[in-house]
Design a protein around this motif. Structure first.
Motif, PDB file in Angstrom:
ATOM      1  N   ALA A 240       0.978  -1.392   0.040  1.00 19.11           N
ATOM      2  CA  ALA A 240       0.082   0.168  -0.163  1.00 19.11           C
ATOM      3  C   ALA A 240       0.261   1.359   0.152  1.00 19.11           C
ATOM      4  CB  ALA A 240      -0.808   0.055   1.224  1.00 19.11           C
ATOM      5  N   TYR A 241       1.918   1.257   0.793  1.00 20.92           N
ATOM      6  CA  TYR A 241       2.930   3.217   0.881  1.00 20.92           C
ATOM      7  C   TYR A 241       3.918   2.855  -0.749  1.00 20.92           C
ATOM      8  CZ  TYR A 241       6.749   5.594   2.009  1.00 20.92           C
ATOM      9  OH  TYR A 241       7.383   6.504   2.128  1.00 20.92           O
ATOM     10  N   VAL A 242       3.510   1.631  -1.514  1.00 18.33           N
ATOM     11  CA  VAL A 242       4.190   1.919  -2.654  1.00 18.33           C
ATOM     12  C   VAL A 242       3.470   2.553  -4.020  1.00 18.33           C
ATOM     13  CG1 VAL A 242       5.736   0.044  -4.386  1.00 18.33           C
ATOM     14  CG2 VAL A 242       6.745  -0.213  -1.858  1.00 18.33           C
ATOM     15  N   ILE A 243       1.736   1.888  -3.066  1.00 22.98           N
ATOM     16  CA  ILE A 243       0.966   2.235  -5.061  1.00 22.98           C
ATOM     17  C   ILE A 243       0.700   3.957  -4.049  1.00 22.98           C
ATOM     18  CG2 ILE A 243      -1.372   2.156  -4.758  1.00 22.98           C
ATOM     19  CD1 ILE A 243      -0.712  -0.870  -4.672  1.00 22.98           C
ATOM     20  N   TRP A 244       0.975   4.380  -2.687  1.00 26.32           N
ATOM     21  CA  TRP A 244       0.520   5.690  -2.836  1.00 26.32           C
ATOM     22  C   TRP A 244       1.491   6.520  -3.043  1.00 26.32           C
ATOM     23  CZ3 TRP A 244      -2.499   9.385  -1.861  1.00 26.32           C
ATOM     24  CH2 TRP A 244      -1.936  10.668  -1.321  1.00 26.32           C
ATOM     25  N   ARG A 245       3.330   6.163  -2.980  1.00 26.85           N
ATOM     26  CA  ARG A 245       4.276   6.853  -3.067  1.00 26.85           C
ATOM     27  C   ARG A 245       4.306   7.366  -4.350  1.00 26.85           C
ATOM     28  NH1 ARG A 245       9.645   4.375  -1.675  1.00 26.85           N
ATOM     29  NH2 ARG A 245      10.071   5.728  -3.285  1.00 26.85           N
ATOM     30  N   GLN A 246       3.993   5.952  -5.752  1.00 27.53           N
ATOM     31  CA  GLN A 246       3.687   6.105  -6.953  1.00 27.53           C
ATOM     32  C   GLN A 246       2.613   7.199  -7.294  1.00 27.53           C
ATOM     33  OE1 GLN A 246       3.431   2.129  -8.514  1.00 27.53           O
ATOM     34  NE2 GLN A 246       6.149   1.860  -8.207  1.00 27.53           N
ATOM     35  N   PHE A 247       1.409   7.543  -6.437  1.00 30.30           N
ATOM     36  CA  PHE A 247       0.016   7.513  -6.210  1.00 30.30           C
ATOM     37  C   PHE A 247       0.301   9.170  -6.609  1.00 30.30           C
ATOM     38  CE2 PHE A 247      -3.735   9.386  -5.846  1.00 30.30           C
ATOM     39  CZ  PHE A 247      -4.468   9.558  -6.840  1.00 30.30           C
TER      40      PHE A 247
ATOM     41  N   VAL B   6     -16.813  16.840 -12.242  1.00 37.23           N
ATOM     42  CA  VAL B   6     -16.395  15.514 -11.717  1.00 37.23           C
ATOM     43  C   VAL B   6     -16.064  14.439 -12.656  1.00 37.23           C
ATOM     44  CG1 VAL B   6     -17.475  14.758 -10.217  1.00 37.23           C
ATOM     45  CG2 VAL B   6     -18.455  16.957 -10.130  1.00 37.23           C
ATOM     46  N   SER B   7     -16.301  15.147 -13.951  1.00 39.79           N
ATOM     47  CA  SER B   7     -15.801  13.824 -14.817  1.00 39.79           C
ATOM     48  C   SER B   7     -14.335  13.805 -14.773  1.00 39.79           C
ATOM     49  CB  SER B   7     -16.506  14.155 -16.173  1.00 39.79           C
ATOM     50  OG  SER B   7     -18.036  14.423 -16.114  1.00 39.79           O
ATOM     51  N   LEU B   8     -13.557  15.750 -14.947  1.00 38.05           N
ATOM     52  CA  LEU B   8     -12.572  15.231 -15.183  1.00 38.05           C
ATOM     53  C   LEU B   8     -11.537  14.750 -14.129  1.00 38.05           C
ATOM     54  CD1 LEU B   8      -9.659  16.659 -16.678  1.00 38.05           C
ATOM     55  CD2 LEU B   8     -10.691  18.998 -15.256  1.00 38.05           C
ATOM     56  N   GLY B   9     -12.293  14.869 -13.038  1.00 39.03           N
ATOM     57  CA  GLY B   9     -11.401  14.499 -11.357  1.00 39.03           C
ATOM     58  C   GLY B   9     -11.203  13.060 -11.660  1.00 39.03           C
ATOM     59  N   PHE B  10     -12.585  12.459 -11.755  1.00 35.25           N
ATOM     60  CA  PHE B  10     -12.245  10.981 -12.337  1.00 35.25           C
ATOM     61  C   PHE B  10     -11.947  10.497 -13.449  1.00 35.25           C
ATOM     62  CE2 PHE B  10     -17.009  10.715  -9.740  1.00 35.25           C
ATOM     63  CZ  PHE B  10     -16.663  10.155  -8.854  1.00 35.25           C
ATOM     64  N   ASN B  11     -11.447  11.143 -14.271  1.00 36.36           N
ATOM     65  CA  ASN B  11     -11.184  10.849 -15.298  1.00 36.36           C
ATOM     66  C   ASN B  11      -9.357  10.397 -14.715  1.00 36.36           C
ATOM     67  OD1 ASN B  11     -12.320   9.607 -17.292  1.00 36.36           O
ATOM     68  ND2 ASN B  11     -12.671  11.717 -17.847  1.00 36.36           N
ATOM     69  N   LEU B  12      -8.468  12.041 -14.509  1.00 38.45           N
ATOM     70  CA  LEU B  12      -7.332  11.999 -13.580  1.00 38.45           C
ATOM     71  C   LEU B  12      -7.564  11.171 -12.382  1.00 38.45           C
ATOM     72  CD1 LEU B  12      -6.979  16.111 -13.320  1.00 38.45           C
ATOM     73  CD2 LEU B  12      -6.318  14.721 -14.981  1.00 38.45           C
ATOM     74  N   LEU B  13      -7.623  10.866 -11.555  1.00 35.94           N
ATOM     75  CA  LEU B  13      -7.692   9.899 -10.235  1.00 35.94           C
ATOM     76  C   LEU B  13      -7.871   8.667 -11.056  1.00 35.94           C
ATOM     77  CD1 LEU B  13      -8.348   9.473  -7.812  1.00 35.94           C
ATOM     78  CD2 LEU B  13     -10.807   8.757  -7.544  1.00 35.94           C
ATOM     79  N   GLY B  14      -8.573   7.886 -12.395  1.00 38.30           N
ATOM     80  CA  GLY B  14      -8.225   6.879 -12.513  1.00 38.30           C
ATOM     81  C   GLY B  14      -7.301   6.532 -13.043  1.00 38.30           C
ATOM     82  N   ASP B  15      -6.736   7.568 -13.727  1.00 42.81           N
ATOM     83  CA  ASP B  15      -5.394   7.857 -14.737  1.00 42.81           C
ATOM     84  C   ASP B  15      -4.173   7.235 -13.688  1.00 42.81           C
ATOM     85  OD1 ASP B  15      -6.378   7.862 -16.608  1.00 42.81           O
ATOM     86  OD2 ASP B  15      -6.265  10.206 -17.148  1.00 42.81           O
ATOM     87  N   GLY B  16      -3.862   7.822 -12.629  1.00 40.09           N
ATOM     88  CA  GLY B  16      -3.225   7.843 -11.678  1.00 40.09           C
ATOM     89  C   GLY B  16      -3.743   6.732 -11.083  1.00 40.09           C
ATOM     90  N   LEU B  17      -4.281   5.840 -10.443  1.00 38.94           N
ATOM     91  CA  LEU B  17      -4.371   4.429 -10.190  1.00 38.94           C
ATOM     92  C   LEU B  17      -4.648   3.376 -10.812  1.00 38.94           C
ATOM     93  CD1 LEU B  17      -7.598   4.519  -8.670  1.00 38.94           C
ATOM     94  CD2 LEU B  17      -5.921   4.638  -7.219  1.00 38.94           C
ATOM     95  N   ARG B  18      -4.490   3.584 -12.226  1.00 37.51           N
ATOM     96  CA  ARG B  18      -3.554   2.601 -13.150  1.00 37.51           C
ATOM     97  C   ARG B  18      -2.744   2.754 -13.489  1.00 37.51           C
ATOM     98  NH1 ARG B  18      -5.565   4.895 -18.948  1.00 37.51           N
ATOM     99  NH2 ARG B  18      -3.386   6.255 -18.296  1.00 37.51           N
TER     100      ARG B  18
END
Length: 313
Positions: free
Chosen positions: A35-42, A291-303
């Motif tokens: 989880a820490y590695v994922i958060w660092r990359q995110f 809001v749509s932009l926020g979800f897209n940016l969040l999804g790209d970061g999670l990917r």
């Protein structure tokens, strides 16, 4: 002769070195380290942090809408406050044709947006995960039947199929959520099936079989968790499309019914004044955009953060 061990160099629990240890001493440490590695990359992705901030702001606004809203969202003053422009005294974003404060309606409308997004994700994602993992693991005629059903749903445009379902069920926010969920699960099933096929014949699955685990236990305990990361990314990226579909149904009068402050319905009521009183339809349109932009940016970061190839770099 006594042997003295030097414990000063051992990493302290929950420290950075402890979390990044390549030899975790427990599952708890391994999970926290991952989880820490994922958060660092995110967190290294600034656009992803902006998207996360937008979504957190949406959640807070939805929770405290009754505190933040300066006026009643469903009642207005037709005599004194009809179609006031943005910046008018007491009405920061102006008013609509019924004299209702647009800012208050946007704040309360965020609750409906989150309601639709969360409920569709809760319904559609598990259905797609179950169908995809069952088809990928079982193979044969089970795979053929489930994937042909999936292809039938994919053959129809999502908005057209949602319109048909809402027209059959009747207008309303609950029926709109159900219609969007029914049309949203096929891509998740495709992703889950593809992920399952990659490790269906792997060594750890064979080892679990030798231990006597049933096919259902293998799918639930070992296959589905491996598909979650890809599914979470796809669900997050699809949130913008879900919002647009819900707004489209509201725009056509098949979603949330008046006087509920749904953003798509607000755009529909303001289209008559789009040339002279642009803010009536423009403000909810901007809210949908942000809001749509926020979800897209969040999804790209999670990917990027959940991608094993990216995580190994």
């Amino acid at each position: 002769m006594a042997i003295v061990t030097n414990t000063a160099t051992a990493p302290k629990p929950y420290s950075r070195a402890w979390l990044l240890s390549d030899r975790p001493e427990s599952r708890h440490q391994a999970r926290l380290g991952r989880a820490y590695v994922i958060w660092r990359q995110f967190s290294a992705n600034r656009l992803a942090l902006i998207g996360l901030g937008i979504i957190l702001a949406l959640v807070l606004v939805a929770i405290f809408a009754d505190v933040l809203a300066p006026h009643n969202p469903v009642q207005g003053d037709l005599r004194n406050s009809r179609l006031l422009p943005p910046g008018s005294p007491g009405f920061l974003l102006g008013t609509d044709d019924q004299g209702r404060d647009i800012l208050s309606r946007l704040l309360y409308g965020s609750r409906l947006t989150l309601f639709v997004v969360c409920l569709v994700a809760v319904i559609a994602a598990p259905i797609g995960l179950i169908v995809g993992t069952a088809a990928g693991y079982a193979g044969g005629w089970v795979d053929a039947v489930l994937m042909r059903i999936t292809d039938i749903f994919l053959a129809f445009p999502k908005l057209v199929l949602a319109l048909a379902l809402v027209a059959a069920l009747g207008p309303g926010i609950e029926n709109a959520v159900l219609a969007i969920a029914v049309t949203s699960w096929p891509p998740y099933a495709r992703i889950a099936r593809a992920e399952t096929l990659t490790f269906r014949n792997s060594e750890f699955i064979s080892a679990v079989k030798l231990m006597g685990a049933s096919p259902m236990r293998i799918v639930i305990r070992h296959v589905m968790p491996l598909c979650l990361s890809s599914l979470i990314v796809r669900v997050t990226l699809d949130m913008a499309g879900i919002i647009l579909t819900a707004a489209g149904l509201g725009f056509l009068g098949l979603g949330a019914q008046p006087p509920l402050p749904e953003w798509g319905a607000m755009i529909a009521s303001g289209r008559r004044f789009i040339l002279d009183q642009w803010w009536v339809a423009g403000m909810p349109g901007v809210a949908i955009l942000i809001v749509s932009l926020g979800f897209n940016l969040l999804g790209d970061g999670l990917r990027d953060a959940l991608d094993p190839k990216e995580a190994g770099q």
